[in-house]
Design a protein around this motif. Structure first.
Motif, mmCIF file in Angstrom:
data_model
loop_
_atom_site.group_PDB
_atom_site.id
_atom_site.type_symbol
_atom_site.label_atom_id
_atom_site.label_comp_id
_atom_site.label_asym_id
_atom_site.label_seq_id
_atom_site.Cartn_x
_atom_site.Cartn_y
_atom_site.Cartn_z
ATOM 1 N N PRO A 239 0.813 -1.227 0.000
ATOM 2 C CA PRO A 239 0.000 0.000 0.000
ATOM 3 C C PRO A 239 0.842 1.270 0.000
ATOM 4 O O PRO A 239 0.466 2.254 -0.645
ATOM 5 N N CYS A 240 1.981 1.263 0.699
ATOM 6 C CA CYS A 240 2.869 2.436 0.705
ATOM 7 C C CYS A 240 3.426 2.709 -0.691
ATOM 8 O O CYS A 240 3.478 3.861 -1.140
ATOM 9 N N ILE A 241 3.833 1.652 -1.376
ATOM 10 C CA ILE A 241 4.391 1.812 -2.721
ATOM 11 C C ILE A 241 3.337 2.338 -3.680
ATOM 12 O O ILE A 241 3.582 3.264 -4.458
ATOM 13 N N ILE A 242 2.141 1.765 -3.612
ATOM 14 C CA ILE A 242 1.057 2.198 -4.511
ATOM 15 C C ILE A 242 0.701 3.661 -4.258
ATOM 16 O O ILE A 242 0.576 4.461 -5.198
ATOM 17 N N THR A 243 0.563 4.026 -2.991
ATOM 18 C CA THR A 243 0.176 5.397 -2.647
ATOM 19 C C THR A 243 1.240 6.398 -3.076
ATOM 20 O O THR A 243 0.934 7.427 -3.686
ATOM 21 N N SER A 244 2.491 6.104 -2.759
ATOM 22 C CA SER A 244 3.562 7.040 -3.120
ATOM 23 C C SER A 244 3.769 7.097 -4.631
ATOM 24 O O SER A 244 4.110 8.153 -5.180
ATOM 25 N N PHE A 245 3.539 5.988 -5.328
ATOM 26 C CA PHE A 245 3.679 5.987 -6.784
ATOM 27 C C PHE A 245 2.601 6.850 -7.430
ATOM 28 O O PHE A 245 2.893 7.640 -8.350
ATOM 29 N N ILE A 246 1.368 6.740 -6.947
ATOM 30 C CA ILE A 246 0.287 7.579 -7.479
ATOM 31 C C ILE A 246 0.571 9.050 -7.176
ATOM 32 O O ILE A 246 0.329 9.924 -8.019
ATOM 33 N N GLY A 247 1.112 9.325 -5.991
ATOM 34 C CA GLY A 247 1.479 10.703 -5.657
ATOM 35 C C GLY A 247 2.550 11.244 -6.593
ATOM 36 O O GLY A 247 2.484 12.410 -7.021
ATOM 37 N N THR A 248 3.531 10.395 -6.929
ATOM 38 C CA THR A 248 4.601 10.814 -7.841
ATOM 39 C C THR A 248 4.055 11.083 -9.243
ATOM 40 O O THR A 248 4.412 12.079 -9.881
ATOM 41 N N ILE A 249 3.191 10.197 -9.727
ATOM 42 C CA ILE A 249 2.577 10.396 -11.048
ATOM 43 C C ILE A 249 1.735 11.667 -11.051
ATOM 44 O O ILE A 249 1.750 12.445 -12.021
ATOM 45 N N ALA A 250 0.995 11.901 -9.955
ATOM 46 C CA ALA A 250 0.179 13.118 -9.857
ATOM 47 C C ALA A 250 1.052 14.359 -9.904
ATOM 48 O O ALA A 250 0.727 15.341 -10.600
ATOM 49 N N ALA A 251 2.176 14.335 -9.173
ATOM 50 C CA ALA A 251 3.099 15.487 -9.178
ATOM 51 C C ALA A 251 3.636 15.728 -10.576
ATOM 52 O O ALA A 251 3.704 16.880 -11.046
ATOM 53 N N PHE A 252 4.018 14.654 -11.255
ATOM 54 C CA PHE A 252 4.562 14.777 -12.610
ATOM 55 C C PHE A 252 3.524 15.359 -13.570
ATOM 56 O O PHE A 252 3.833 16.241 -14.382
ATOM 57 N N LEU A 253 2.285 14.879 -13.479
ATOM 58 C CA LEU A 253 1.240 15.355 -14.383
ATOM 59 C C LEU A 253 0.866 16.805 -14.108
ATOM 60 O O LEU A 253 0.715 17.616 -15.035
ATOM 61 N N ILE A 254 0.725 17.149 -12.826
ATOM 62 C CA ILE A 254 0.334 18.516 -12.467
ATOM 63 C C ILE A 254 1.380 19.527 -12.933
ATOM 64 O O ILE A 254 1.068 20.522 -13.588
ATOM 65 N N VAL A 255 2.648 19.249 -12.588
ATOM 66 C CA VAL A 255 3.717 20.164 -12.984
ATOM 67 C C VAL A 255 3.944 20.094 -14.495
ATOM 68 O O VAL A 255 4.189 21.117 -15.146
ATOM 69 N N GLY A 256 3.833 18.890 -15.063
ATOM 70 C CA GLY A 256 4.040 18.727 -16.499
ATOM 71 C C GLY A 256 3.029 19.506 -17.319
ATOM 72 O O GLY A 256 3.377 20.124 -18.340
ATOM 73 N N ILE A 257 1.770 19.489 -16.903
ATOM 74 C CA ILE A 257 0.742 20.264 -17.602
ATOM 75 C C ILE A 257 1.036 21.753 -17.484
ATOM 76 O O ILE A 257 0.912 22.509 -18.456
ATOM 77 N N LYS A 258 1.458 22.160 -16.293
ATOM 78 C CA LYS A 258 1.785 23.569 -16.068
ATOM 79 C C LYS A 258 2.955 24.005 -16.956
ATOM 80 O O LYS A 258 2.968 25.126 -17.495
ATOM 81 N N GLN A 259 3.924 23.116 -17.137
ATOM 82 C CA GLN A 259 5.115 23.435 -17.912
ATOM 83 C C GLN A 259 5.034 22.982 -19.369
ATOM 84 O O GLN A 259 6.013 23.089 -20.108
ATOM 85 N N LYS A 260 3.860 22.437 -19.757
ATOM 86 C CA LYS A 260 3.584 22.039 -21.149
ATOM 87 C C LYS A 260 4.595 21.018 -21.665
ATOM 88 O O LYS A 260 5.176 21.146 -22.747
ATOM 89 N N ILE A 261 4.798 19.975 -20.852
ATOM 90 C CA ILE A 261 5.710 18.894 -21.231
ATOM 91 C C ILE A 261 5.014 17.948 -22.207
ATOM 92 O O ILE A 261 3.810 17.693 -22.088
ATOM 93 N N ASN A 262 5.767 17.403 -23.136
ATOM 94 C CA ASN A 262 5.241 16.462 -24.123
ATOM 95 C C ASN A 262 5.171 15.062 -23.505
ATOM 96 O O ASN A 262 6.180 14.365 -23.402
ATOM 97 N N PHE A 263 3.981 14.643 -23.109
ATOM 98 C CA PHE A 263 3.815 13.350 -22.448
ATOM 99 C C PHE A 263 3.868 12.184 -23.429
ATOM 100 O O PHE A 263 3.931 11.022 -23.010
ATOM 101 N N LYS A 264 3.826 12.471 -24.739
ATOM 102 C CA LYS A 264 3.803 11.401 -25.736
ATOM 103 C C LYS A 264 5.195 11.001 -26.206
ATOM 104 O O LYS A 264 5.339 10.170 -27.099
#
Length: 479
Positions: A239-264
């Motif tokens: 559960p710790c790994i799953i929770t922290s992994f989702i948090g990391t993906i969320a951080a990447f997506l939130i900041v990535g959208i803000k910085q207009k990163i190419n996710f593809k």
């Protein structure tokens, strides 16, 4: 600017609340806010001995140390009566954290000095990695992925290797190593930052990914649970790994959208798939182990990898000793230079950490934090949220402010409700699913004298909230 205002709000509101409590009669003294120490009893009243109940008076007179403890309710703190100089001092409850002045002292002695020692050692190793060429080779290998996540960083930049070592140390629960590597990464990123007092896009992305706290080996949590008598201390690992992994993906997506990163980007997708495959592989391996095997594996893997990094650095430096000669230095002298830089970094961040921890100390000891947390728990309970979940919320609420404070709540929750209870397990997941946001902000941005953190704080707090919500769902699913 946001961090400064938040700090002022915490500081001023806590002081106002302390003064209001004193003059309204809710507090007898505010000395504990300034001079008290964690777990010290709190003075709530003073009376002459003739003003207290007869049975307490008789018990005090019969006691050799003139002290009497009343234990009327096992769920609440005892009341302690101490007779001295014709006055009976009445204590009830214990202090949640050190007062302002002890916090100043402990910040230097218990936090900064040990941190400076870690910084000195690992920055010394980093200097060897730089001169020997290891960091350059690592940066070249990882550049295809990192330039997609951090488009403002030049290809093969040294900061890539520093960030990689920081992420790796975090994954393995090596906090003492992660901080020096992370500070070195911030310093390297600052060199290419065009506005020195303003956080760059790369620094914000790095900070948010670091603070999301992706951890593969939750060694400390397993240790706390084992000490609390958990039947399977490692049962919260997945559960710790799953929770922290989702948090990391969320951080990447939130900041990535803000910085207009190419996710593809193909290299980015491949890098992400490799990370997911590594996590799944680790989980599958650990899952087939028995209880003793899990404890043995988790307690030794991180330590072995850290020792391996140290041995590899020294051996490779010895092999590449000619590079040190060409740089007009030796392996040992290079280590000393790096260690000296680590000490200087520790001195630089001390005022930033001190200011933040003192504000948090006031916030907790004023009683304002407890009131707010009780309101939130009450609101959740009225929404039909399970009481076992609301009992774990203090850990989640304090985690962004203080790792030590939330750890205290974690241990208390396991002692009170049981390590194998839903509350004890959820508290464990809260503790390992994110970083101490305000401490991290103060340390990392303070190390490079950045005053404007832009949207870093808001993003990190949002990720903390996502981790809390995820932890509740994951814990409910598993337990």
């Amino acid at each position: 600017m946001v961090l400064s205002r938040f700090w002022l709000v915490i500081f001023i509101s806590s002081i106002v609340f302390v003064i209001f409590s004193l003059f309204s009669g809710n507090s007898y003294t505010i000395d504990h806010v300034l001079n008290g120490k964690k777990d010290d009893p709190i003075l709530i009243s003073e009376k002459y001995i003739d003003q207290i109940p007869a049975f307490i008076k008789d018990s005090i007179n019969k006691s050799e140390d003139k002290t009497f403890i009343v234990n009327r309710d096992t769920l609440n703190a005892d009341s302690t009566y101490v007779y001295k100089n014709k006055v009976v001092k009445i204590f009830s409850g214990v202090q949640k954290s050190d007062g302002l002045l002890p916090t100043c002292k402990s910040t230097l002695l218990d936090l900064i000095l040990p941190l400076m020692a870690y910084l000195a050692f690992f920055c010394g190793l980093m200097e060897l990695l730089i001169i020997s060429g290891v960091s350059e080779k690592l940066a070249k290998v990882l550049s295809p992925v990192f330039v997609k996540v951090f488009p403002s960083i030049p290809k093969n930049h040294p900061s890539i290797s520093y960030m990689t070592l920081n992420f790796a140390a975090n994954f393995l629960g090596l906090d003492s190593a992660a901080t020096p590597f992370g500070l070195k990464a911030m310093e390297s990123l600052q060199e290419i930052n065009p506005e020195k007092d303003k956080a760059s896009d790369a620094q914000i992305m790095f900070m948010c990914l670091h603070a999301s706290g992706l951890t593969l080996i939750a060694t400390s949590i397993i240790g706390y649970r084992a000490a609390a008598g958990a039947s399977n201390p490692a049962d919260v690992m997945l559960p710790c790994i799953i929770t922290s992994f989702i948090g990391t993906i969320a951080a990447f997506l939130i900041v990535g959208i803000k910085q207009k990163i190419n996710f593809k980007s193909a290299s980015l997708v491949i890098g992400l798939m490799v990370l997911i495959a590594a996590i799944i592989g680790l989980l599958m391996y650990v899952n087939h182990l028995d209880l003793i095997g899990k404890n043995y594996f988790t307690s030794n893997l991180s330590a072995l990898i850290l020792v391996g990094i140290i041995v590899f650095t020294l051996i490779f430096s010895f092999i590449k000793e000619k590079k040190f000669t060409d740089a007009n230095t030796t392996v040992y002298e290079s280590f000393v230079v790096g260690a000296n830089n680590g000490v200087k970094t520790g001195v630089t961040i001390f005022p930033y950490v001190l200011g933040m921890l003192v504000a948090i100390s006031l916030f907790r000891n004023s009683g304002l934090f407890e009131i707010i947390s009780n309101w939130i728990a009450f609101a959740f309970s009225n929404m039909g949220v399970n009481k076992q979940i609301t009992d774990a919320l203090p850990v989640a609420m304090l985690r962004p402010f203080s790792s030590a404070g939330s750890r205290g709540f974690l241990i208390d929750s396991m002692n009170t409700f049981g390590a194998d209870s839903m509350t004890g397990r959820l508290s464990s997941i809260f503790q390992c699913s994110a970083e101490s946001t305000f401490y991290v902000i103060a340390v990392y941005f303070g190390s490079v004298n950045i005053k404007n953190t832009r949207y870093a704080l808001q993003t990190m707090l949002l990720v903390d909230l996502i981790c809390v919500i995820t932890a509740i769902f994951v814990a409910s699913w598993f337990f």
